[in-house]
Scaffold this motif. Sequence first.
Motif, PDB file in Angstrom:
ATOM      1  N   GLN A 154       0.739  -1.062   0.278  1.00  0.00           N
ATOM      2  CA  GLN A 154      -0.080   0.124   0.167  1.00  0.00           C
ATOM      3  C   GLN A 154       0.981   1.279   0.119  1.00  0.00           C
ATOM      4  N   GLU A 158       0.840   4.489  -2.748  1.00  0.00           N
ATOM      5  CA  GLU A 158       0.920   5.305  -2.615  1.00  0.00           C
ATOM      6  C   GLU A 158       2.060   6.170  -3.291  1.00  0.00           C
ATOM      7  N   ALA A 170      -4.245   8.423  -1.855  1.00  0.00           N
ATOM      8  CA  ALA A 170      -4.660   7.495  -0.418  1.00  0.00           C
ATOM      9  C   ALA A 170      -5.075   6.078  -0.955  1.00  0.00           C
ATOM     10  N   HIS A 171      -5.404   5.391   0.119  1.00  0.00           N
ATOM     11  CA  HIS A 171      -5.321   4.017   0.148  1.00  0.00           C
ATOM     12  C   HIS A 171      -6.639   2.876   0.739  1.00  0.00           C
ATOM     13  N   ARG A 172      -7.522   2.375   0.344  1.00  0.00           N
ATOM     14  CA  ARG A 172      -8.703   2.268   1.271  1.00  0.00           C
ATOM     15  C   ARG A 172      -8.501   1.002   1.442  1.00  0.00           C
ATOM     16  N   ASN A 173      -8.421   0.174   2.427  1.00  0.00           N
ATOM     17  CA  ASN A 173      -7.859  -1.865   3.162  1.00  0.00           C
ATOM     18  C   ASN A 173      -8.933  -1.822   2.458  1.00  0.00           C
ATOM     19  N   LEU A 174      -9.499  -2.818   1.798  1.00  0.00           N
ATOM     20  CA  LEU A 174     -10.674  -3.775   1.626  1.00  0.00           C
ATOM     21  C   LEU A 174      -9.955  -5.613   2.820  1.00  0.00           C
ATOM     22  N   GLY A 177      -6.337  -5.788   3.910  1.00  0.00           N
ATOM     23  CA  GLY A 177      -5.658  -4.900   3.032  1.00  0.00           C
ATOM     24  C   GLY A 177      -5.425  -5.745   1.855  1.00  0.00           C
ATOM     25  N   ALA A 180      -6.902  -3.749  -1.954  1.00  0.00           N
ATOM     26  CA  ALA A 180      -6.648  -2.009  -1.357  1.00  0.00           C
ATOM     27  C   ALA A 180      -7.472  -1.244  -2.951  1.00  0.00           C
ATOM     28  N   HIS A 182      -6.922   2.124  -4.525  1.00  0.00           N
ATOM     29  CA  HIS A 182      -5.507   3.425  -4.009  1.00  0.00           C
ATOM     30  C   HIS A 182      -6.085   4.447  -5.018  1.00  0.00           C
ATOM     31  N   SER A 183      -6.325   6.005  -4.961  1.00  0.00           N
ATOM     32  CA  SER A 183      -6.826   6.955  -5.632  1.00  0.00           C
ATOM     33  C   SER A 183      -5.661   8.350  -5.186  1.00  0.00           C
TER      34      SER A 183
END
Length: 187
Positions: A154, A158, A170-174, A177, A180, A182-183
């Motif tokens: 992650q 980034e 940013a990233h959001r773990n699902l 982890g 994820a 990433h945006s």
Amino acid sequence: PRHALLDLAAGTGDIALLAREWGAGRVVLSDINAAMLSRGRDRALERGMVEGVSFAVADAERLPFPDRAFDRVSMAFGLRNCTDKDAVLREMRRVLKPGGRALVLEFSALQVAALKPLYDAWSFKALPAIGERVAKDGESYRYLAESIRTFPDQQRLEGMFRAAGFARVAHRNLSGGIVAIHSGWRI
């Protein structure tokens, strides 16, 4: 509705067609694999999605689109298979309009240490065995597990987004982890 979406590694169209169903404006499905993209086109036709949907056989490392052509660029489970990931991220940024956002959904690094032995057993033993039994192709599932482990984690991804020129990365773990999102924004 006024946003144009480019979906890279679109394959059979899951992400792009769902975005269109949810009201996205113009949607372009792009994939280097013409056969997969053809299946995506067939699915779009079956759903009656002709208007506002187009298709492009293209390499994500060298996109055939003009600068600043899209409001959003997405890629789901495709970046891992690209040779030059940095080039893909630069291309994503190049084709985004100012204020546009790139989103990458990809397998990532498990963040729950206690689950790591179980996850490794699943990935390297169970998954290939199931792949061999069901699809007669255990080797592809071994490759999947190996490619996930060698993909940037992650924080590293980034950093790659930032190096490509993205802002507000940013990233959001699902699932702890395992996956994820990433945006990054083109400002």
